[in-house]
Design an enzyme around this catalytic site. Structure first.
Site, PDB file in Angstrom:
ATOM      1  N   ARG A 199       1.471  -1.352   0.041  1.00 32.45           N
ATOM      2  CA  ARG A 199       0.300  -0.446   0.216  1.00 32.45           C
ATOM      3  C   ARG A 199       1.153   1.397   0.103  1.00 32.45           C
ATOM      4  O   ARG A 199       0.333   2.011  -0.914  1.00 32.45           O
ATOM      5  CB  ARG A 199      -0.964   0.024   0.922  1.00 32.45           C
ATOM      6  CG  ARG A 199      -2.431  -0.610   0.842  1.00 32.45           C
ATOM      7  CD  ARG A 199      -2.911  -0.822   2.258  1.00 32.45           C
ATOM      8  NE  ARG A 199      -4.018  -1.863   1.590  1.00 32.45           N
ATOM      9  CZ  ARG A 199      -4.955  -2.730   1.859  1.00 32.45           C
ATOM     10  NH1 ARG A 199      -5.000  -1.971   3.949  1.00 32.45           N
ATOM     11  NH2 ARG A 199      -6.234  -2.891   2.149  1.00 32.45           N
ATOM     12  N   LYS A 234     -19.420 -16.813  -1.001  1.00 32.18           N
ATOM     13  CA  LYS A 234     -20.666 -16.794  -1.024  1.00 32.18           C
ATOM     14  C   LYS A 234     -21.575 -16.309  -1.618  1.00 32.18           C
ATOM     15  O   LYS A 234     -20.642 -15.087  -2.838  1.00 32.18           O
ATOM     16  CB  LYS A 234     -20.629 -16.330   0.763  1.00 32.18           C
ATOM     17  CG  LYS A 234     -20.794 -16.855   1.753  1.00 32.18           C
ATOM     18  CD  LYS A 234     -20.786 -16.439   3.011  1.00 32.18           C
ATOM     19  CE  LYS A 234     -20.562 -17.039   4.119  1.00 32.18           C
ATOM     20  NZ  LYS A 234     -21.082 -15.581   5.148  1.00 32.18           N
ATOM     21  N   GLY A 278     -10.316  -8.902  -2.527  1.00 31.60           N
ATOM     22  CA  GLY A 278      -8.599  -9.195  -1.129  1.00 31.60           C
ATOM     23  C   GLY A 278      -8.142 -10.658  -2.189  1.00 31.60           C
ATOM     24  O   GLY A 278      -7.276 -11.291  -2.041  1.00 31.60           O
ATOM     25  N   GLY A 306     -13.638  -4.633  -2.037  1.00 31.78           N
ATOM     26  CA  GLY A 306     -15.510  -3.797  -1.796  1.00 31.78           C
ATOM     27  C   GLY A 306     -16.013  -1.971  -2.788  1.00 31.78           C
ATOM     28  O   GLY A 306     -17.002  -1.984  -3.288  1.00 31.78           O
TER      29      GLY A 306
HETATM   30  P1  AMP Z   1     -14.919 -14.448  -0.744  1.00 24.91           P
HETATM   31  O1  AMP Z   1     -13.963 -13.050   0.130  1.00 24.91           O
HETATM   32  O2  AMP Z   1     -15.753 -14.180  -0.948  1.00 24.91           O
HETATM   33  O3  AMP Z   1     -14.109 -13.917  -2.354  1.00 24.91           O
HETATM   34  O4  AMP Z   1     -14.362 -15.953  -1.105  1.00 24.91           O
HETATM   35  C1  AMP Z   1     -13.200 -16.157  -0.383  1.00 24.91           C
HETATM   36  C2  AMP Z   1     -12.617 -17.309   0.166  1.00 24.91           C
HETATM   37  O5  AMP Z   1     -13.443 -18.659  -0.072  1.00 24.91           O
HETATM   38  C3  AMP Z   1     -11.715 -18.179  -0.200  1.00 24.91           C
HETATM   39  O6  AMP Z   1     -11.052 -17.837   1.461  1.00 24.91           O
HETATM   40  C4  AMP Z   1     -11.566 -19.676  -0.420  1.00 24.91           C
HETATM   41  O7  AMP Z   1     -10.629 -20.094   0.940  1.00 24.91           O
HETATM   42  C5  AMP Z   1     -13.128 -19.831   0.075  1.00 24.91           C
HETATM   43  N1  AMP Z   1     -13.664 -20.450  -1.270  1.00 24.91           N
HETATM   44  C6  AMP Z   1     -13.066 -20.490  -2.023  1.00 24.91           C
HETATM   45  N2  AMP Z   1     -13.597 -22.106  -3.084  1.00 24.91           N
HETATM   46  C7  AMP Z   1     -13.738 -22.084  -1.447  1.00 24.91           C
HETATM   47  C8  AMP Z   1     -15.131 -23.937  -1.804  1.00 24.91           C
HETATM   48  N3  AMP Z   1     -14.943 -24.595  -2.091  1.00 24.91           N
HETATM   49  N4  AMP Z   1     -15.555 -24.099  -0.172  1.00 24.91           N
HETATM   50  C9  AMP Z   1     -15.059 -23.200   0.762  1.00 24.91           C
HETATM   51  N5  AMP Z   1     -14.812 -22.135   0.996  1.00 24.91           N
HETATM   52  C10 AMP Z   1     -14.281 -21.853  -0.288  1.00 24.91           C
END
Ligand code: AMP
Length: 403
Positions: free
Chosen positions: A34, A205, A360, A383
């Site tokens: 950063r 999610k 991120g 974000g």
């Molecule tokens: P996000 O912050 O929503 O982009 O989520 C990122 C996180 O999703 C990372 O820490 C990954 O380890 C997790 N992730 C990705 N694929 C999977 C999966 N199939 N099952 C559980 N966690 C996951």
């Protein structure tokens, strides 16, 4: 105005930077990214004969107070970053420990061209996050010109990122070079992008990415969905996903997104196969069809067939947006899908596509893959970039009167 159009010589230039850097146990900066990202703007202003007054937040001092209810000044003071900042700029950096009272203002008035004053953590004051007008007016008194280069907080209407800009007329404020690049990169995808335009959305999610998915359906030609969120879609379509991550409240919404994509003629790709595990651990994977995962297994990464299919989808694409890893890339056994995506994006970029990595975890994944130099733009704001791509007007950008 553009930073390069501002008159900066002999001016006190108040710059909102993002120095929200990680610190190690000894309170030393452990990742310089950063600070390094802010250097082009800071060096430009110094070269033009400006005087720098730097504003930033560091961590969340209001949420992490000491047991006696007081601020943990030792941990959250921006004084902690001075040695690293001074080294990066190759210049001395002076410090104002309080923005209230007249001391900081007189320190800013005493600066000579080429000198630098760092102001204490803006979040030591509750008024910062409230966007307080009186507090912002005190910040504004520190400078003759205001520059915002903190893209990571541009979606927050805080005093130092948004309200303060009200005190400067349009010809005395601008986006810094980093913020300008972030805005331009987002525009390459939101305003008449080159086609075909492919979006890859992964991560844990669906619920975090709904707005983005709806917005993307209006914009892109193809969407690849991977990561944990893919299993909600697969279950909604009647697949067996075993113990994989799933948001049961979002099954109808997943079907609605699939339907909307069909109506808009957007091709939607879900993983054909998955690397699966019995436990959420970095152990040897077993590969199953993504819609036929045994009850006691969970999909932690896309499988080799999916990798091949997704890479083909990216071949010949002209615009690419990637947000969110395709698997649990933190585990080496489940990082292959994510890294193969980074590889396919790098190839498409070398064939002329514009590629933006935002968010991120996909940023750290692409950094980990070693391909970060081979994509067009890696965003510094998760974000903030998502909100920009969702079509929202970010308060920190709006306040600059530039768009
Ligand atoms: P996000 O912050 O929503 O982009 O989520 C990122 C996180 O999703 C990372 O820490 C990954 O380890 C997790 N992730 C990705 N694929 C999977 C999966 N199939 N099952 C559980 N966690 C996951």
């Amino acid at each position: 105005m553009k930073l390069t159009d501002l008159n900066l010589a002999d001016q006190r230039v108040l710059v909102r930077v993002d120095f929200n850097v990680p610190l190690d146990k000894n309170l030393q900066v452990s990742d310089m990214t950063r600070i390094e990202k802010a250097l082009p703007t800071l060096n430009y202003i110094l070269e033009q004969g400006g005087r720098l007054i730097l504003l930033s937040h560091l961590g969340r001092p209001q949420k992490k107070k000491l047991e006696n209810g007081e601020l943990d000044v030792k941990k959250f003071t921006l004084q902690n970053i001075i040695p690293s900042l001074s080294k990066a700029l190759d210049k001395e950096v002076s410090f104002a420990d309080n923005i209230f009272g007249t001391k900081a203002t007189s320190q800013s008035l005493a600066l000579k061209n080429g000198e630098i004053l760092l102001i204490e953590n803006t979040r030591f004051h509750e008024q910062e996050s409230k966007g307080d007008l009186e507090f912002a007016s005190r910040l504004a008194a520190l400078g003759d010109v205001y520059v915002n280069d903190a893209f990571g907080t541009a979606h927050r209407a805080h005093a130092s990122t948004t309200t303060v800009a009200k005190f400067f007329p349009a010809h005395r404020k601008a986006a810094g070079l980093l913020l300008e690049k972030e805005i331009e990169s987002a525009k390459s995808l939101t305003d008449s992008p080159k086609r075909p335009f492919v979006a890859i959305v992964g991560g844990a999610k669906v619920s975090d990415k709904i707005q983005l998915l709806y917005r993307l359906i209006e914009k892109v030609n193809k969407i690849i969905i991977g990561g944990g969120m893919a299993y909600t879609f697969i279950k909604a379509a009647g697949g067996k996903i075993g113990n994989s991550l799933c948001e049961d409240d979002y099954l109808d919404l997943a079907n609605e997104i699939v339907q909307k994509a069909k109506e808009a003629n957007v091709d939607l790709y879900l993983p054909l196969d998955s690397r699966c595990s019995k436990e959420f651990k970095d152990i040897e994977p077993v590969i199953y069809s993504s819609n036929d995962i045994p009850d006691d297994m969970m999909g932690l990464d896309v499988g080799p067939k999916s990798e091949e299919q997704f890479s083909k989808v990216l071949e010949g694409s002209k615009s690419i947006l990637w947000n969110g890893p395709l698997g649990v890339f933190e585990f080496s056994n489940y990082s292959k899908g994510t890294f193969s995506m980074a590889d396919a994006i790098a190839k498409a970029t070398s064939n002329g596509a514009f590629s933006l990595i935002g968010g991120g975890d996909s940023v750290s994944a692409v950094n980990k893959s070693g391909l970060s130099q081979k994509v067009s733009h890696i965003s510094t704001g998760g974000g903030a970039m998502l909100e920009l791509l969702e079509g929202k007007v970010l308060p920190g950008i709006q306040a600059l009167d530039i768009s």
